[in-house]
Scaffold this active site. Structure first.
Site, PDB file in Angstrom:
ATOM      1  N   GLU A  69     -40.251  -5.199  97.550  1.00 31.13           N
ATOM      2  CA  GLU A  69     -39.500  -4.461  98.580  1.00 31.13           C
ATOM      3  C   GLU A  69     -39.160  -3.017  98.238  1.00 31.13           C
ATOM      4  O   GLU A  69     -38.332  -2.408  98.904  1.00 31.13           O
ATOM      5  CB  GLU A  69     -38.219  -5.241  98.963  1.00 31.13           C
ATOM      6  CG  GLU A  69     -38.533  -6.579  99.609  1.00 31.13           C
ATOM      7  CD  GLU A  69     -37.312  -7.382 100.094  1.00 31.13           C
ATOM      8  OE1 GLU A  69     -36.182  -7.007  99.760  1.00 31.13           O
ATOM      9  OE2 GLU A  69     -37.500  -8.386 100.795  1.00 31.13           O
ATOM     10  N   GLU A 104     -41.977 -13.573 103.175  1.00 28.71           N
ATOM     11  CA  GLU A 104     -40.567 -13.938 102.956  1.00 28.71           C
ATOM     12  C   GLU A 104     -39.879 -14.106 104.293  1.00 28.71           C
ATOM     13  O   GLU A 104     -39.998 -13.251 105.170  1.00 28.71           O
ATOM     14  CB  GLU A 104     -39.805 -12.829 102.200  1.00 28.71           C
ATOM     15  CG  GLU A 104     -39.915 -12.859 100.710  1.00 28.71           C
ATOM     16  CD  GLU A 104     -38.884 -11.928 100.051  1.00 28.71           C
ATOM     17  OE1 GLU A 104     -37.807 -11.704 100.643  1.00 28.71           O
ATOM     18  OE2 GLU A 104     -39.177 -11.425  98.957  1.00 28.71           O
TER      19      GLU A 104
END
Ligand SMILES: *[C@@H]1O[C@H](CO)[C@@H](O)[C@H](O)[C@H]1NC(C)=O
Ligand SMILES: *[C@@H]1O[C@H](CO)[C@@H](O)[C@H](O)[C@H]1NC(C)=O
Ligand SMILES: *[C@@H]1O[C@H](CO)[C@@H](O)[C@H](O)[C@H]1NC(C)=O
Ligand SMILES: *[C@@H]1O[C@H](CO)[C@@H](O)[C@H](O)[C@H]1NC(C)=O
Ligand SMILES: *[C@@H]1O[C@H](CO)[C@@H](O)[C@H](O)[C@H]1NC(C)=O
Ligand SMILES: *[C@@H]1O[C@H](CO)[C@@H](O)[C@H](O)[C@H]1NC(C)=O
Ligand SMILES: *[C@@H]1O[C@H](CO)[C@@H](O)[C@H](O)[C@H]1NC(C)=O
Ligand SMILES: *[C@@H]1O[C@H](CO)[C@@H](O)[C@H](O)[C@H]1NC(C)=O
Length: 885
Positions: free
Chosen positions: A463, A560
């Protein structure tokens, strides 16, 4: 390959040398076991085992309680702020004077330490993920003393951030709700050890892996790896064997390597030449085309065939090394190509040329104290993943590169690994010493891990592309270029470069989520890494109604997504006391590391279920735990089914989803989290759901503008001809209101397709006067032989609005059948979310958390340790939705 003649001669020569014996080529001394551990001012001196850390040493000596108990993470914060020293004495069991070189080798030091042998500093460490080898030739004696002086990781990280004066590298600190430590991005250490939104702060200090001394005269083999390659044009499989030696001799050293794989009728000898210092060499071995070679397949797609390989090195002076390994053959491609009718590019994996839908989850460290993570525990967790039809796990970038046993088990189980490098949710410095340390880390880890066929992707970070694109850390625009430049320096100019130098056999992506080629084109930092038309996507939304599939991104690959729940009461009681057992206790607040997490769970659950309103506080607590698990399981089911049914379609330019990895598989401690497996391995309701929603053949339902659809989803390799069976039940009757069978349904191999469609009003009307509130739809596939799907269902309204649901009388009788137990479950009424809980008895049920529409159902319980009917009866509890009131 050396010409035949020369090869034969070399072989003869070396064999004769080997016979003449030499002096045995190397000696080893393990330094595992009991050391002395002391804190900074010497007020504490205790035994500390290696591998281990200060926390577990204190616990074993009874100097602290279970660090996971209640609020102990705060009470024991001092341990991580102190500076600990490991020390011991040892005798050298060999004559040190006869060896040219003696090395002190640490497989893992956590993290910042000065290593002193016989009063001389032989080296320093500052990267938990690196392997360290120190030359102690001139220091070692017969009787020796070694000290490893650690610096507090928390203190060191703060110092490093102070030294970095030119600009800040955010985030400074974790959010207060995580109760963690600051500046973790300034230390190459397990990033979640300073706290995470599902885990405590325990910044350990210790020697967390093997440590030993090796003495040698000519050379030492440092790395040995094997990767397989397939040449399409010649249809030739070959193996690349790579060797790294530390060569002590002042002159080049000749050697002969013999490789044999009897089952593949492959036997080859090649001459090698090693140069002084660190010397690398590679051998290419063609596999005979005349034998049938079986490739390694991911779980659910074939066998995990591997072949025994023996490699023998004979080096001048009679030095002989033998290596036994298992070699595997498979290809992997990450396919990014244009898709008709859709802007952007695909993003999917082809293994052995077959596109594979990735079903799985994300892996985090199995404990805050890595020395407690046993091979047995890893196998248990991975087997549970395999049992839930999981074929891929992403080893997430905020944890650790896992132990060898982890990857060995994945190779054997056919679980593919998406391997992140250990950088997560932060920006990172890029000064030269930091980069040097990272390069050494990446080199080491890639060399260590590249032989594993299970690893199919290297990924730069978690991320961090998104953190820059969405400006998580509120960096002023004028300063943004500094951070963008650092990002490219770290993940592209260094990590990517090192990966490609070491391993061209699998793809690399810089981040997750990322946009694949789009990200590359945008200078490695996409404006929107979450773009559904490219790469992978992460998606979280706790407040929207999770039953509404239109809220989910129709991504190419969902790496995710998830929802929180609480672990079971039996798991919590191990770390809490009676006063903690309420949803609003200090304990329940303390364990929740995600801001507003406890409220969000209730809010989401409250959209469709009645929340507990009882007068018994303990019962309310247990029921709330149950309900959070129901909510989580149902939410992740709906989202995952959406991704699976989006596999073959393009709708409004989006679709061809080829992966669904929910967050997260396992837990690091006993607390609320997104996990489907609790700390210790107990299955939450979500894990039983996963086994069904990841089944190879599955019918899934949804409604779109009041039209009811059933899709067929297949991961099979051949087209399946099936009968779709659909039933509607009134909630108040166990006799179906109507049943239908649609025969001759064909689902193509590896696809998802709509197979049933009807306006919902028509369906309800012709089916026993059903209303949305009074009925529920169930359906499954039946085919020839063993071909079938799990039973699936579709709710037509929130269950809090259901009409006719009765409180069932549920009874169970238990009998033992060898090492498992048979439970005959009987009900007097339809029961949603029937939950069997064996309390403290570890094991799994053949099914759980299901919708029970039949009067009797047989369930098996597989205990992980031996138990008895009496114990099981005592521990077993049964809950279903109507128990909540
Ligand atoms: C030594 O360190 C411990 C742990 O940090 C601390 O509790 C203690 O007060 C210290 N003792 C002295 C004499 O400084
Ligand atoms: C740990 O070591 C650092 C550096 O020497 C020092 O500043 C710090 O006070 C020490 N911490 C403790 C608790 O002794
Ligand atoms: C280390 O040095 C101290 C004094 O500086 C000495 O007393 C001790 O014997 C030395 N230890 C070893 C193992 O050489
Ligand atoms: C292996 O096979 C390839 C093509 O089939 C050939 O070009 C190469 O020379 C062979 N290598 C060895 C070491 O035999
Ligand atoms: C997998 O192994 C089994 C047992 O050895 C064998 O019968 C089967 O043919 C193999 N399957 C594939 C796809 O190779
Ligand atoms: C491969 O090696 C293992 C371990 O040494 C052995 O048990 C097994 O029998 C071997 N398999 C074959 C086919 O030789
Ligand atoms: C909860 O924690 C607060 C603040 O730490 C404390 O004042 C309060 O007494 C605690 N309540 C209970 C019931 O333990
Ligand atoms: C629907 O309800 C009506 C009135 O209660 C009843 O007469 C009729 O038989 C029902 N139809 C079905 C298909 O159950």
């Amino acid at each position: 390959m050396a010409p035949e003649g020369r090869r034969a001669l070399a072989l003869l020569l070396l064999l004769s040398l080997a016979r003449s014996g030499g002096t045995g080529a190397a000696a080893q001394l393990s330094l595992r076991g009991s050391w002395r551990l002391s804190n900074g001012n010497g007020s504490l001196v205790l035994r500390g085992d290696v591998p281990g850390c200060a926390h577990t040493a204190l616990l074993r000596q009874g100097l602290i309680q279970d660090p996971y108990y209640r609020f102990n993470d705060l009470a024991y914060r001092w341990i991580a702020l102190d500076n600990w020293t490991y020390s011991r004495e040892f005798q050298t069991p060999f004559d040190v004077s006869i060896w040219k070189k003696v090395s002190l080798i640490f497989e893992g030091v956590d993290t910042v330490a000065e290593i002193v042998v016989n009063n001389i500093t032989v080296g320093r460490t500052n990267n938990m993920f690196n392997r360290y080898s120190f030359d102690i030739t001139n220091v070692i004696k017969e009787a020796n003393a070694i000290q490893v002086h650690f610096l507090s990781a928390v203190w060191y990280a703060a110092e490093q951030s102070k030294i970095h004066q030119a600009y800040q590298v955010p985030p400074e600190c974790p959010p207060p709700v995580q109760k963690g430590e600051c500046h973790v991005n300034f230390i190459r250490k397990e990033q979640c050890s300073f706290s995470w939104d599902w885990g405590p702060s325990f910044p350990t200090q210790g020697i967390w892996k093997d440590v030993r001394i090796e003495a040698y005269n000519l050379c030492r083999l440092i790395y040995f790896s094997v990767t397989s390659h397939y040449e399409q044009s010649t249809r030739q499989w070959s193996l690349k064997i790579e060797l790294d030696f530390d060569v002590v001799s002042s002159k080049p050293v000749d050697g002969l390597v013999t490789v044999s794989i009897p089952e593949l009728q492959t036997q080859e000898a090649q001459a090698i030449e090693l140069y002084p210092g660190e010397s690398s060499t590679a051998l290419l071995i063609n596999i005979s085309k005349s034998v049938a070679l079986e490739t390694w397949w991911p779980r659910g797609h074939g066998n995990q065939t591997g072949y025994n390989m023996t490699t023998v090195f004979i080096i001048e002076g009679g030095y002989k090394i033998e290596k036994f390994s298992k070699v595997y053959f498979r290809t992997v491609e990450l396919v990014e190509e244009t898709i008709p009718g859709s802007p952007g590019l695909s993003f999917y994996f082809r293994i052995n040329k077959l596109p594979i839908f990735m079903k799985g989850s994300n892996w985090i460290p199995a404990d805050s104290f890595q020395d407690r993570v046993t091979a047995k525990m890893l196998k248990l967790l991975l087997q549970s993943a395999a049992d839930a039809n999981i074929n891929m796990l992403r080893v997430w970038g905020g944890g650790v590169y896992e132990q060898d046993e982890f990857y060995d088990t994945c190779d054997e189980l056919g679980i593919m690994i998406w391997q992140d490098f250990m950088f997560a949710c932060a920006l990172y410095p890029t000064d030269q010493s930091y980069l040097d340390s990272v390069r050494a880390e990446i080199t080491h880890q890639v060399k260590r891990l590249k032989s594993h066929p299970s690893i199919i992707l290297w990924s730069g970070n978690n991320e961090n592309e998104a953190a820059i694109a969405s400006n998580w850390f509120s960096i002023p625009q004028a300063k943004m270029s500094i951070y963008s430049k650092d990002y490219v320096t770290l993940y592209v100019k260094n990590i990517r470069e090192v990966v490609f130098a070491e391993d061209k056999s699998r793809p690399y992506i810089p981040s997750s989520p990322t946009n694949g080629w789009k990200t590359v084109k945008e200078g490695w930092l996409s404006h929107n890494p979450y773009d559904t038309h490219y790469g992978d996507t992460h998606y979280y939304n706790y407040l929207s109604d999770c039953w509404d599939w239109t809220t989910y991104p129709r991504a190419r690959f969902a790496s995710e997504y998830g929802f929180q729940s609480w672990p079971s009461f039996s798991t919590l009681t191990k770390v809490s006391s009676e006063e903690d057992w309420s949803y609003t206790s200090n304990f329940s607040l303390h364990r929740q590391h995600h801001a507003k997490g406890n409220d969000e769970m209730l809010q989401q659950a409250g959209l469709h279920f009645k929340l507990p309103q009882g007068t018994n506080p303990l019962e309310n607590f247990r029921h709330t735990i149950y309900l959070t698990q129901v909510m989580q399981a149902q939410c992740v089911k709906i989202e995952t089914e959406f991704y699976r049914r989006s596999q073959s379609e393009i709708i409004n330019g989006e679709g061809r989803t080829m992966g669904a990895l929910y967050w997260q598989l396992n837990d690091i401690w006993q607390g609320p989290s997104w996990a489907s497996l609790e700390y210790g391995g107990k299955w939450k309701m979500l894990h039983y759901f996963a086994r069904r929603f990841f089944a190879p053949l599955l019918p899934v339902a949804h409604e779109d503008e009041d039209v009811f659809y059933i899709y067929g989803v297949s991961d099979l390799h051949s087209d399946a001809e099936l009968t779709l069976k659909v039933s509607l039940h009134h909630w108040n009757s166990m006799e179906p209101a109507c049943t239908m069978a649609k025969e001759g349904v064909v689902i193509k191999a590896g696809s998802a397709i709509a197979i049933y469609k009807e306006p919902i009003g028509d369906l309800l009307r012709r089916c026993g006067n059903c209303t949305r509130q009074s009925c529920v739809i169930t359906f499954y596939f039946a085919g020839e032989g063993k071909l079938s799907s799990p039973n699936n269902y579709h709710f037509l309204s929130s269950l809090k609005d259901a009409v006719g649901l009765q409180k069932p009388q549920l009874t169970v009788s238990i009998s033992q059948e060898e090492d498992q137990f048979q439970l005959v479950l009987e009900t007097t009424a339809i029961a949603p979310f029937v939950w069997l809980d064996a309390g403290d008895i570890p094991g799994t049920f053949s099914d759980n958390g299901f919708l029970l529409t039949e009067k009797q159902r047989i369930i098996l319980f597989h205990p992980w340790e031996s138990t008895s009917i009496v114990e099981l009866k005592k521990s077993l509890s049964l809950t279903s939705l109507t128990d909540i009131s």
